[in-house]
Scaffold this motif. Structure first.
Motif, mmCIF file in Angstrom:
data_model
loop_
_atom_site.group_PDB
_atom_site.id
_atom_site.type_symbol
_atom_site.label_atom_id
_atom_site.label_comp_id
_atom_site.label_asym_id
_atom_site.label_seq_id
_atom_site.Cartn_x
_atom_site.Cartn_y
_atom_site.Cartn_z
ATOM 1 N N ALA A 223 0.782 -1.203 0.233
ATOM 2 C CA ALA A 223 0.035 -0.153 -0.121
ATOM 3 C C ALA A 223 0.904 1.094 0.044
ATOM 4 C CB ALA A 223 -0.896 -0.019 1.266
ATOM 5 N N ILE A 224 2.003 1.288 0.846
ATOM 6 C CA ILE A 224 2.982 2.208 0.710
ATOM 7 C C ILE A 224 3.592 2.627 -0.528
ATOM 8 C CG2 ILE A 224 5.223 3.017 1.847
ATOM 9 C CD1 ILE A 224 4.295 1.770 4.425
ATOM 10 N N SER A 225 3.947 1.531 -1.248
ATOM 11 C CA SER A 225 4.473 1.627 -2.618
ATOM 12 C C SER A 225 3.464 2.250 -3.546
ATOM 13 C CB SER A 225 4.910 0.223 -3.098
ATOM 14 O OG SER A 225 5.984 -0.433 -2.357
ATOM 15 N N GLU A 226 2.051 1.779 -3.438
ATOM 16 C CA GLU A 226 1.053 2.427 -4.287
ATOM 17 C C GLU A 226 1.037 3.898 -4.191
ATOM 18 O OE1 GLU A 226 -2.090 -0.135 -3.614
ATOM 19 O OE2 GLU A 226 -1.502 -1.779 -4.657
ATOM 20 N N LYS A 227 0.899 4.157 -2.857
ATOM 21 C CA LYS A 227 0.846 5.718 -2.562
ATOM 22 C C LYS A 227 1.995 6.519 -2.865
ATOM 23 C CE LYS A 227 -3.003 4.413 -0.652
ATOM 24 N NZ LYS A 227 -4.304 4.317 -1.195
ATOM 25 N N VAL A 228 3.015 5.878 -2.846
ATOM 26 C CA VAL A 228 4.274 6.637 -3.342
ATOM 27 C C VAL A 228 4.200 6.947 -4.735
ATOM 28 C CG1 VAL A 228 7.017 6.390 -3.660
ATOM 29 C CG2 VAL A 228 6.038 5.868 -1.273
ATOM 30 N N ASN A 229 3.992 5.727 -5.412
ATOM 31 C CA ASN A 229 3.987 5.713 -7.096
ATOM 32 C C ASN A 229 2.964 6.838 -7.392
ATOM 33 O OD1 ASN A 229 6.117 4.035 -7.252
ATOM 34 N ND2 ASN A 229 4.676 2.378 -7.331
ATOM 35 N N LEU A 230 1.940 7.016 -6.859
ATOM 36 C CA LEU A 230 0.652 8.027 -7.185
ATOM 37 C C LEU A 230 1.260 9.236 -7.032
ATOM 38 C CD1 LEU A 230 -2.068 8.112 -8.401
ATOM 39 C CD2 LEU A 230 -3.074 7.976 -6.148
ATOM 40 N N LEU A 231 1.749 9.501 -5.862
ATOM 41 C CA LEU A 231 2.159 10.760 -5.536
ATOM 42 C C LEU A 231 3.053 11.281 -6.308
ATOM 43 C CD1 LEU A 231 2.395 10.901 -1.493
ATOM 44 C CD2 LEU A 231 0.864 12.581 -3.046
ATOM 45 N N LEU A 232 4.107 10.546 -6.963
ATOM 46 C CA LEU A 232 5.065 11.003 -7.788
ATOM 47 C C LEU A 232 4.742 11.068 -9.032
ATOM 48 C CD1 LEU A 232 8.295 8.741 -6.861
ATOM 49 C CD2 LEU A 232 7.968 11.202 -6.465
ATOM 50 N N GLU A 233 3.603 10.471 -9.644
ATOM 51 C CA GLU A 233 2.822 10.520 -10.747
ATOM 52 C C GLU A 233 2.293 11.813 -10.869
ATOM 53 O OE1 GLU A 233 -0.413 8.363 -13.685
ATOM 54 O OE2 GLU A 233 0.271 7.363 -11.930
ATOM 55 N N LEU A 234 1.440 12.263 -9.739
ATOM 56 C CA LEU A 234 0.667 13.442 -9.578
ATOM 57 C C LEU A 234 1.585 14.597 -9.609
ATOM 58 C CD1 LEU A 234 -1.687 12.521 -6.893
ATOM 59 C CD2 LEU A 234 -2.398 13.172 -9.286
ATOM 60 N N VAL A 235 2.664 14.609 -8.886
ATOM 61 C CA VAL A 235 3.538 15.581 -8.908
ATOM 62 C C VAL A 235 4.050 15.860 -10.326
ATOM 63 C CG1 VAL A 235 5.935 16.327 -8.254
ATOM 64 C CG2 VAL A 235 4.708 15.336 -6.475
ATOM 65 N N SER A 236 4.549 14.746 -11.038
ATOM 66 C CA SER A 236 4.945 14.998 -12.470
ATOM 67 C C SER A 236 3.994 15.718 -13.147
ATOM 68 C CB SER A 236 5.587 13.470 -12.811
ATOM 69 O OG SER A 236 5.772 13.491 -14.013
ATOM 70 N N ILE A 237 2.667 15.010 -13.308
ATOM 71 C CA ILE A 237 1.710 15.633 -14.149
ATOM 72 C C ILE A 237 1.605 17.172 -13.854
ATOM 73 C CG2 ILE A 237 -0.736 15.558 -14.720
ATOM 74 C CD1 ILE A 237 -0.495 12.350 -14.091
ATOM 75 N N ILE A 238 1.208 17.387 -12.476
ATOM 76 C CA ILE A 238 0.928 18.796 -12.434
ATOM 77 C C ILE A 238 2.109 20.055 -12.510
ATOM 78 C CG2 ILE A 238 0.265 20.397 -10.380
ATOM 79 C CD1 ILE A 238 -0.928 18.095 -8.926
#
Length: 740
Positions: free
Chosen positions: A145-160
């Motif tokens: 779960a931690i890995s999924e949240k980390v990847n999602l946050l990094l993806e959002l940072v990248s997109i925004i």
């Protein structure tokens, strides 16, 4: 209470915090089984990193809301309200960016909860046996779960972040991150999100566009504006260089890695030189031609180095770092013929992991292998990667020795291995401290203060730190003495008036001080003969330049003297200086003098030789015979080996040997590092080092050293030399016809 972020770049803050959260959370997996004592500390770090992630996201969310309100206020002021038919204000739906920001805030909170849950389970699992399968399974689910949240946050940072960049096209200088320090917050996953090399090349294109604008800006912009822009551009160049180095570190081909590191260093240096030159001409309507010329030249040099860096990047071999060099050392089992080749009980070729395993094996004491490896490793791997491999070897995983009792594992495996790694670090520092730049020293200090002390090796930690401090102090004290030429001192007259033996002594000291500073890295990969690697061989290049300068000086003195008697006197003086050099075992300076005396322009001066006398002529012939290059310098080698230090050998012999070794042996055998080739190289390095250890016991004459330091003569074209020689002693001229 953790310190809150003050950096206005929220994206970098979020990415850095997320990265730290991922690192500490991942460490929990191994610490639970391998180092239970450190689990509470790692739990605290993981929770703190998660908290800082939430803080960073909240800070960005506040900033975003404030921006939205300001934007809406500006629209309202322009009368752009959207109204419903009934006159009521229409509520606009949330745009994609607002949705992403909300999702990012929610994900950060979920990440913090997952980390807290993980730390609680990790604390419970310390000392728990295999029967607690349910707890272990839950712990694994939390980690996922931690890995999924980390990847999602990094993806959002990248997109925004990318959308912000697109909306801000008016400022072409702006890159996704602005400074080198910011770049360090992003790992290779972030670079790959931008399509790796494509991202770096797009940034390089921006940098190139900036440089092409310099002449136009120089003529149209104010000095203040130019200097402001220059700061941003230096940051962009620094970012480009840092990303290139990061990209190189993820590759398995260490030679390509080193090529990129070298090209990146040159690009950074040339960028600094360019902007320094710009500061000299900025604000001047009609700058001096010399300053303007230097500025233009620096611009061209920077463009060339930038192209060189991009060329080096395109030649990178490997695929995203999943190669033999980057594989964890504990995951690579020894396989004869596949990752290691043995010949006569010695390693002929191997992977980096297998060689590091060999030098850190507590049960093997192969001193020659260890010395050869530490002396030559930079021909196939960077110091940073070797450091990482030694740290990997130090951290012994429990999972590899599950069948052993914990106490037995610690006593028989962990402690002996960790002590051997400490010993290797100590020897590396003592024997090759020049390998340690500022970044390496910093990492070594962190390793010593962190791992060694936490594992109870306080005495060893103190010893290593004292070694580092001692070598730093030594390097600061051992700089070359500056000897600027004092007013009124005439170099040639001063040197030619001194006694031959004293001149030979001072020449010997002058050359030996440089020879003594030659480091092994200067002699690897034929660095001195490559325009791109020459910066790695400063002392070898200085030895070569000084030898050429001495030879040119001798020629200048002899061809510049029109009087036969004085010319003969000078000729005899140089021959005697050469003889004294031979007697002192200074063969490098001797050969520089002989190179001039035996050149076509000097050798034909028969009346000068006759005037100098038969003894001088015989002395020259004897020295020339002894220093003959025939049969691969056999005579010179025999003379050098027959005596004992101190001695200053002819460097050209060793450079010739290294050239034959380099060109006659491949770097790799069957995809493995050809270590047999490095053993040949080490043999030559050992010979050079043997003569570096014992210094000449002569008293320094500061005035003569000042003159020698300022002895800067460039060799004349051979035709020019020969024409000068003809003017002194023409064809068919008799002795009585010459100027006496």
């Amino acid at each position: 209470m953790p310190v809150l972020f003050v950096n206005p770049n929220h994206f970098q803050n979020i990415a850095a915090a997320v990265k730290n959260t991922a690192i500490f959370s991942k460490r929990l997996i191994t610490e639970v089984t391998d180092s239970p004592a450190t689990v509470p500390h790692v739990c605290q770090q993981a929770e703190q990193a998660a908290f800082l992630t939430v803080v960073a996201v909240v800070e960005y969310e506040k900033s975003f809301i404030r921006e939205q309100k300001e934007k809406k206020a500006r629209q309202d002021a322009k009368g752009k309200k959207k109204k419903k038919k009934g006159g009521e204000e229409e509520k606009e739906g949330k745009n994609e960016e607002e949705k992403r920001v909300e999702l990012m805030a929610k994900t950060a909170e979920e990440l913090q909860k997952a980390v807290i849950g993980g730390t609680k389970v990790a604390s419970q699992l310390v000392g728990v046996g295999k029967e607690e399968e349910e707890a272990h399974t839950y712990f694994q689910r939390v980690q996922l779960a931690i890995s999924e949240k980390v990847n999602l946050l990094l993806e959002l940072v990248s997109i925004i972040h990318q959308s912000k960049l697109v909306l801000n096209q008016k400022d072409a200088i702006k890159a996704p991150v602005q400074t080198e320090s910011e770049a360090k917050g992003f790992d290779m996953a972030e670079i790959r999100t931008r399509k790796g090399l494509q991202f770096i090349f797009s940034l390089a294109k921006r940098v190139s566009e900036m440089i092409t604008k310099l002449p136009h800006e120089q003529a149209t912009m104010s000095a203040e504006d130019i200097l402001k822009i220059a700061v941003d551009r230096e940051r962009c160049i620094s970012l480009l260089v840092n990303l290139a180095r990061k990209f190189a570190r993820s590759r398995c081909d260490s030679l390509s890695q080193q090529a990129i590191f070298d090209a990146a260093s040159r690009t950074r240096a040339s960028g600094t030189a360019l902007f320094s030159a710009q500061k000299e001409v900025v604000g001047k309507k009609n700058p001096p031609k010399q300053e303007q010329s230097i500025f233009e030249q620096r611009g061209k040099e920077f463009s060339d180095e930038l192209i060189g860096l991009l060329t080096a990047l395109t030649k990178v071999k490997g695929s995203g770092g999943e190669g033999k060099s980057t594989q964890d050392i504990w995951e690579e089992d020894r396989q004869l013929g596949k990752n290691i080749i043995i010949e006569n009980k010695e390693i002929k070729a191997a992977t980096l992991n297998q060689m590091v395993i060999r030098i850190t094996d507590p049960e093997t004491s192969d001193v020659e292998f260890r010395k050869a490896f530490i002396s030559t490793f930079q021909s196939f791997v960077s110091p940073d990667l070797l450091f990482a491999k030694l740290v990997q070897r130090y951290n012994v995983p429990r999972r590899k020795f599950k069948n052993m009792e914990a106490s037995e594992w610690n006593k028989k495996i962990v402690v002996p291995l960790q002590k051997r790694v400490q010993d290797i670090f100590g020897r590396w520092i003592d024997e090759h401290f020049t390998d340690f730049n500022y970044g390496m020293v910093k990492k070594l200090n962190e390793f010593v203060d962190g791992s060694l002390r936490s594992d109870g090796y306080n005495d060893q930690a103190e010893k290593i730190l004292k070694k580092i401090q001692k070598h730093i102090e030594k390097s600061q004290q051992g700089g070359e003495i500056e000897r600027p030429l004092k007013a009124g001192v005439k170099v040639n007259q001063t040197l030619m008036d001194v006694d031959e033996m004293e001149l030979a002594r001072q020449l010997t000291l002058h050359e030996f001080w440089v020879y003594q500073r030659i480091a092994p890295i200067e002699l690897l990969n034929l660095a001195w003969s490559s325009a791109k690697l020459r910066h790695r061989a400063p002392n070898v290049m200085k030895m070569i330049d000084r030898a050429n300068s001495i030879s040119a000086w001798v020629t200048h003195i002899l061809l510049g003297e029109k009087g036969l008697k004085m010319r003969a006197r000078y000729f005899a003086k140089f021959v005697k200086v050469g003889q004294h050099c031979f007697d002192m075992r200074n063969y490098n300076t001797l050969l520089a003098i002989l190179a001039s005396l035996n050149s076509a322009a000097i050798k034909r001066l028969k009346f000068t030789k006759e005037e100098a006398g038969s003894k001088v002529k015989a002395m020259l012939e004897d020295l020339s015979k002894k220093m003959s290059p025939d049969m691969s310098y056999k005579s010179i080698r025999d003379i050098l080996r027959s005596g004992t230090p101190p001695a200053l050998p002819y460097l050209g012999v060793f450079l010739t040997d290294l050239t034959f070794i380099e060109e006659g042996n491949p770097d790799k055998l069957g995809g493995l590092i050809n270590f047999k080739k490095r053993l040949y190289v080490y043999g030559v390095l050992t010979e050079i080092q043997n003569f570096q250890r014992v210094s000449f016991d002569f008293e320094t004459n500061e005035k003569l050293q000042m003159c020698l330091e300022n002895l800067e003569f460039k060799e004349l074209d051979s035709k020019v030399q020969f024409n000068k020689s003809l003017a002194l002693e023409g064809r068919g001229q008799q002795k009585q016809d010459l100027v006496q």
